[in-house]
Design a protein around this motif. Sequence first.
Motif, PDB file in Angstrom:
ATOM      1  N   ALA A 143       0.864  -1.176  -0.037  1.00  0.00           N
ATOM      2  CA  ALA A 143       0.039   0.039   0.085  1.00  0.00           C
ATOM      3  C   ALA A 143       0.943   1.304  -0.073  1.00  0.00           C
ATOM      4  CB  ALA A 143      -0.892  -0.154   1.061  1.00  0.00           C
ATOM      5  N   ALA A 144       2.110   1.083   0.752  1.00  0.00           N
ATOM      6  CA  ALA A 144       3.033   2.329   0.526  1.00  0.00           C
ATOM      7  C   ALA A 144       3.491   2.723  -0.586  1.00  0.00           C
ATOM      8  CB  ALA A 144       3.908   2.369   1.927  1.00  0.00           C
ATOM      9  N   ALA A 145       3.815   1.677  -1.253  1.00  0.00           N
ATOM     10  CA  ALA A 145       4.574   1.834  -2.541  1.00  0.00           C
ATOM     11  C   ALA A 145       3.613   1.819  -3.475  1.00  0.00           C
ATOM     12  CB  ALA A 145       5.326   0.550  -2.895  1.00  0.00           C
ATOM     13  N   GLU A 146       2.272   1.484  -3.569  1.00  0.00           N
ATOM     14  CA  GLU A 146       1.307   1.805  -4.926  1.00  0.00           C
ATOM     15  C   GLU A 146       0.173   2.690  -4.402  1.00  0.00           C
ATOM     16  OE1 GLU A 146       0.021  -2.219  -5.747  1.00  0.00           O
ATOM     17  OE2 GLU A 146       2.220  -2.991  -6.083  1.00  0.00           O
ATOM     18  N   GLY A 147      -0.172   2.700  -3.147  1.00  0.00           N
ATOM     19  CA  GLY A 147      -1.396   3.680  -2.994  1.00  0.00           C
ATOM     20  C   GLY A 147      -2.481   2.858  -3.346  1.00  0.00           C
ATOM     21  N   GLY A 148      -3.731   3.628  -3.122  1.00  0.00           N
ATOM     22  CA  GLY A 148      -4.876   3.066  -3.680  1.00  0.00           C
ATOM     23  C   GLY A 148      -6.022   2.876  -2.213  1.00  0.00           C
ATOM     24  N   ARG A 149      -7.204   3.063  -2.546  1.00  0.00           N
ATOM     25  CA  ARG A 149      -8.045   2.990  -1.313  1.00  0.00           C
ATOM     26  C   ARG A 149      -8.146   1.463  -0.889  1.00  0.00           C
ATOM     27  NH1 ARG A 149     -13.196   7.040  -2.123  1.00  0.00           N
ATOM     28  NH2 ARG A 149     -11.913   9.126  -1.860  1.00  0.00           N
ATOM     29  N   ARG A 150      -8.312   0.737  -2.098  1.00  0.00           N
ATOM     30  CA  ARG A 150      -8.378  -0.884  -1.709  1.00  0.00           C
ATOM     31  C   ARG A 150      -7.076  -1.335  -1.015  1.00  0.00           C
ATOM     32  NH1 ARG A 150     -10.717  -3.503  -7.224  1.00  0.00           N
ATOM     33  NH2 ARG A 150     -12.736  -2.398  -7.405  1.00  0.00           N
ATOM     34  N   ALA A 151      -5.930  -0.821  -1.382  1.00  0.00           N
ATOM     35  CA  ALA A 151      -4.797  -1.327  -0.665  1.00  0.00           C
ATOM     36  C   ALA A 151      -4.971  -1.089   0.773  1.00  0.00           C
ATOM     37  CB  ALA A 151      -3.468  -1.178  -1.262  1.00  0.00           C
ATOM     38  N   TRP A 152      -5.219   0.197   1.074  1.00  0.00           N
ATOM     39  CA  TRP A 152      -5.261   0.798   2.403  1.00  0.00           C
ATOM     40  C   TRP A 152      -6.505  -0.009   3.139  1.00  0.00           C
ATOM     41  CZ3 TRP A 152      -1.062   2.041   4.595  1.00  0.00           C
ATOM     42  CH2 TRP A 152      -0.081   2.776   3.669  1.00  0.00           C
ATOM     43  N   ALA A 153      -7.296  -0.314   2.483  1.00  0.00           N
ATOM     44  CA  ALA A 153      -8.675  -0.794   2.932  1.00  0.00           C
ATOM     45  C   ALA A 153      -8.167  -2.299   3.397  1.00  0.00           C
ATOM     46  CB  ALA A 153      -9.870  -0.944   2.207  1.00  0.00           C
ATOM     47  N   LEU A 154      -7.543  -2.991   2.610  1.00  0.00           N
ATOM     48  CA  LEU A 154      -7.023  -4.390   2.804  1.00  0.00           C
ATOM     49  C   LEU A 154      -6.279  -4.135   4.086  1.00  0.00           C
ATOM     50  CD1 LEU A 154      -7.142  -7.382   2.270  1.00  0.00           C
ATOM     51  CD2 LEU A 154      -5.252  -6.853   0.620  1.00  0.00           C
ATOM     52  N   TYR A 155      -5.432  -3.403   4.213  1.00  0.00           N
ATOM     53  CA  TYR A 155      -4.472  -3.392   5.319  1.00  0.00           C
ATOM     54  C   TYR A 155      -5.222  -3.194   6.586  1.00  0.00           C
ATOM     55  CZ  TYR A 155      -1.378  -0.746   8.481  1.00  0.00           C
ATOM     56  OH  TYR A 155      -0.530  -0.365   9.422  1.00  0.00           O
ATOM     57  N   GLY A 156      -5.971  -2.237   6.718  1.00  0.00           N
ATOM     58  CA  GLY A 156      -6.658  -1.994   7.645  1.00  0.00           C
ATOM     59  C   GLY A 156      -7.642  -3.181   7.918  1.00  0.00           C
ATOM     60  N   GLY A 157      -8.289  -3.957   7.202  1.00  0.00           N
ATOM     61  CA  GLY A 157      -9.017  -5.135   7.561  1.00  0.00           C
ATOM     62  C   GLY A 157      -8.188  -6.135   8.087  1.00  0.00           C
ATOM     63  N   VAL A 158      -7.011  -6.532   7.629  1.00  0.00           N
ATOM     64  CA  VAL A 158      -6.168  -7.646   7.835  1.00  0.00           C
ATOM     65  C   VAL A 158      -5.798  -7.222   9.541  1.00  0.00           C
ATOM     66  CG1 VAL A 158      -3.916  -8.789   7.756  1.00  0.00           C
ATOM     67  CG2 VAL A 158      -5.284  -8.292   5.766  1.00  0.00           C
ATOM     68  N   LEU A 159      -5.304  -5.964   9.713  1.00  0.00           N
ATOM     69  CA  LEU A 159      -4.676  -5.636  11.144  1.00  0.00           C
ATOM     70  C   LEU A 159      -5.905  -5.753  11.916  1.00  0.00           C
ATOM     71  CD1 LEU A 159      -2.435  -4.680  12.745  1.00  0.00           C
ATOM     72  CD2 LEU A 159      -2.578  -2.232  11.885  1.00  0.00           C
ATOM     73  N   ALA A 160      -7.046  -5.331  11.537  1.00  0.00           N
ATOM     74  CA  ALA A 160      -8.229  -4.994  12.743  1.00  0.00           C
ATOM     75  C   ALA A 160      -8.480  -6.592  13.207  1.00  0.00           C
ATOM     76  CB  ALA A 160      -9.489  -4.495  11.932  1.00  0.00           C
ATOM     77  N   VAL A 161      -8.408  -7.401  12.271  1.00  0.00           N
ATOM     78  CA  VAL A 161      -8.659  -8.679  12.615  1.00  0.00           C
ATOM     79  C   VAL A 161      -7.509  -9.418  13.464  1.00  0.00           C
ATOM     80  CG1 VAL A 161      -8.753 -11.076  11.785  1.00  0.00           C
ATOM     81  CG2 VAL A 161     -10.078  -9.416  10.483  1.00  0.00           C
ATOM     82  N   THR A 162      -6.198  -8.918  13.001  1.00  0.00           N
ATOM     83  CA  THR A 162      -5.261  -9.466  13.777  1.00  0.00           C
ATOM     84  C   THR A 162      -5.415  -8.853  15.273  1.00  0.00           C
ATOM     85  OG1 THR A 162      -3.805  -9.439  12.029  1.00  0.00           O
ATOM     86  CG2 THR A 162      -2.479  -9.360  14.170  1.00  0.00           C
ATOM     87  N   CYS A 163      -5.620  -7.728  15.481  1.00  0.00           N
ATOM     88  CA  CYS A 163      -5.755  -6.955  16.586  1.00  0.00           C
ATOM     89  C   CYS A 163      -7.043  -7.573  17.542  1.00  0.00           C
ATOM     90  CB  CYS A 163      -6.274  -5.453  16.771  1.00  0.00           C
ATOM     91  SG  CYS A 163      -4.474  -4.584  15.876  1.00  0.00           S
ATOM     92  N   TRP A 164      -7.960  -8.092  17.051  1.00  0.00           N
ATOM     93  CA  TRP A 164      -8.913  -8.690  17.543  1.00  0.00           C
ATOM     94  C   TRP A 164      -8.721 -10.109  18.235  1.00  0.00           C
ATOM     95  CZ3 TRP A 164     -13.913  -7.767  19.734  1.00  0.00           C
ATOM     96  CH2 TRP A 164     -14.211  -6.333  19.511  1.00  0.00           C
ATOM     97  N   LEU A 165      -7.527 -10.630  17.649  1.00  0.00           N
ATOM     98  CA  LEU A 165      -6.996 -11.875  18.114  1.00  0.00           C
ATOM     99  C   LEU A 165      -6.298 -11.427  19.439  1.00  0.00           C
ATOM    100  CD1 LEU A 165      -5.759 -13.713  14.880  1.00  0.00           C
ATOM    101  CD2 LEU A 165      -7.364 -14.630  16.442  1.00  0.00           C
ATOM    102  N   HIS A 166      -5.677 -10.316  19.648  1.00  0.00           N
ATOM    103  CA  HIS A 166      -5.022  -9.993  20.669  1.00  0.00           C
ATOM    104  C   HIS A 166      -4.840  -8.270  20.544  1.00  0.00           C
ATOM    105  CE1 HIS A 166      -2.416  -9.385  24.043  1.00  0.00           C
ATOM    106  NE2 HIS A 166      -2.825 -10.695  24.463  1.00  0.00           N
ATOM    107  N   GLU A 167      -5.306  -7.689  21.361  1.00  0.00           N
ATOM    108  CA  GLU A 167      -5.374  -6.282  21.388  1.00  0.00           C
ATOM    109  C   GLU A 167      -3.820  -5.640  21.256  1.00  0.00           C
ATOM    110  OE1 GLU A 167      -7.417  -4.187  24.430  1.00  0.00           O
ATOM    111  OE2 GLU A 167      -6.487  -5.623  25.975  1.00  0.00           O
ATOM    112  N   PHE A 168      -2.905  -6.255  21.975  1.00  0.00           N
ATOM    113  CA  PHE A 168      -1.550  -5.553  21.993  1.00  0.00           C
ATOM    114  C   PHE A 168      -0.880  -5.483  20.344  1.00  0.00           C
ATOM    115  CE2 PHE A 168      -1.091  -6.211  26.392  1.00  0.00           C
ATOM    116  CZ  PHE A 168      -1.949  -4.921  26.862  1.00  0.00           C
ATOM    117  N   ALA A 169      -1.691  -6.173  19.478  1.00  0.00           N
ATOM    118  CA  ALA A 169      -1.244  -6.202  17.976  1.00  0.00           C
ATOM    119  C   ALA A 169      -1.442  -4.624  17.577  1.00  0.00           C
ATOM    120  CB  ALA A 169      -1.908  -7.252  17.329  1.00  0.00           C
ATOM    121  N   VAL A 170      -2.142  -3.962  18.358  1.00  0.00           N
ATOM    122  CA  VAL A 170      -2.340  -2.489  17.817  1.00  0.00           C
ATOM    123  C   VAL A 170      -0.837  -1.608  17.789  1.00  0.00           C
ATOM    124  CG1 VAL A 170      -2.825  -1.475  19.939  1.00  0.00           C
ATOM    125  CG2 VAL A 170      -3.880  -0.703  17.978  1.00  0.00           C
TER     126      VAL A 170
END
Length: 499
Positions: A143-170
């Motif tokens: 996302a940092a190299a190519e940009g675009g809403r889809r790339a950043w949305a995918l990043y946010g989605g993956v990280l949000a699920v990871t944080c719900w597995l353990h909140e300190f992943a934030v």
Amino acid sequence: MAVAVPGAVMLAVGLWGLHRGGMWRDEAVTYQVARRTVPQIWRLLHGVDAVHGLYYLLMHVVLAAAPGRPGEVDLRLPSVCAAAVTASLVAALGARLARPRVGLWAGLLFAVTPLVGHYAQEGRSYALVAAGAAGATLVFVRAAAEGGRRAWALYGGVLAVTCWLHEFAVLLLLAHAGTLALARSSGRVWRGWCCAAGGVVLSLLPMVVVSHTQSAQVAWLTEPDVETAQDLLRQYLGPTDGVYWACLALGLLGLTRLVGRRGEVTLAAVALPLAVLPPVALMLASQFTPLYVDRYVLYALAGAPLLVALGADRLAGMLGRLWSHGTGTAPRSPAFTLAGVLAVVLAFTHQVPLLRADRVPGTRPDDLGAVARAVARVLRPGDPVLFLPAHARGTELTYPEDFKGTRDVALAEPGPASGTLYGREVGVATLRRRLAGADEVWAVVEKYAMVRGYRPRLATERAKYAVLNQQFVLRQEMVVDRIALRLYVRPIRGGDGQP
């Protein structure tokens, strides 16, 4: 190959000795909770362990799909697979931001690190969190190299699920912000990342609110110090001296090109913040409210092998230039790649004793399977049992067949029905009445509860001790790890009514 081989090696390391024996208490909690119904899990999370809620729901599906009665291997297999995925993702990061051999070396180093192997064989969420963090970092780089809403949305989605597995992943957000700062990224990139990061934080707020009310669960933690940080560094780079110093030197060499052209995300700019910022932030926060445990930032370990592999690549480049200068011919790249792989094999052989010891039953803080086997040898159907304190009941909940036919004297309502981990216990009067007719009682006692001067907080717990000490005498004792199995018998009274 550079991506697949580390995953295969990690899978082999994780499967080696996976059935090491009984579960320890944290794994036992996973096992007990995951085997409840979804409504029962949901009710439990309102009172305890909300931070592990998503993981428990995932494990509910896994254990439900296991053939027959699920056991230790079924419980740990998701962690093994997650660790293998993480090794491949680490390799993919190295290959994308440097070259394939860097990815291969980094992935292999990750796979043979003893700390990784330890949590790859735990029925807890930490290996899955590491996989999610590595995946989020790979998407972040794209996302940092190519940009675009889809790339950043995918990043946010993956990280949000990871944080719900353990909140300190934030805390991974701090690492990625550090990467953008080192890359001197444009305002457009920062805006995209901020939107994604804001979405992650907002999605996590409900868990933060609930888990804050459950903070008493980590009251046993202490403030980390300099020694804690040194221990973590050694765990990241290799516990044995030879591996540690070699990896430290290569890791420092890997920092020589930390900052590239403006807007360029280098491998060092990803790896250094990833390895440093999450654990440092948690250690600093723990000076006010102790929250730090190494497993909470296991995902940050991925940065260390990336730096070491990058340093090895720098060293290979310098040796190649020296060779070319001396002979007038360029060295063959496969030779360096193979040399790096052999170096990882050497590191692995150095650490095999540690990996082997980690697979011996009893190397975890406790072994509830061993306790349950001891119970099965001495208890008979109908024997009354007391658990002191109540969470010692975890052994029975994990291995109920070894307690079959015994009577849990203090239990009023089981855990699944009461929305608790270990069940709701009776009041003092009921407990005394139930024990009044017993000539002998078996007590499963936590070792710390046997220390002179120990005084339980709850009235029912105090009543257990009072009745045992006033009306019974200790006849027999077996100690297994941190748990004692004690037989108390009521003294025989004489004709005058005295013992």
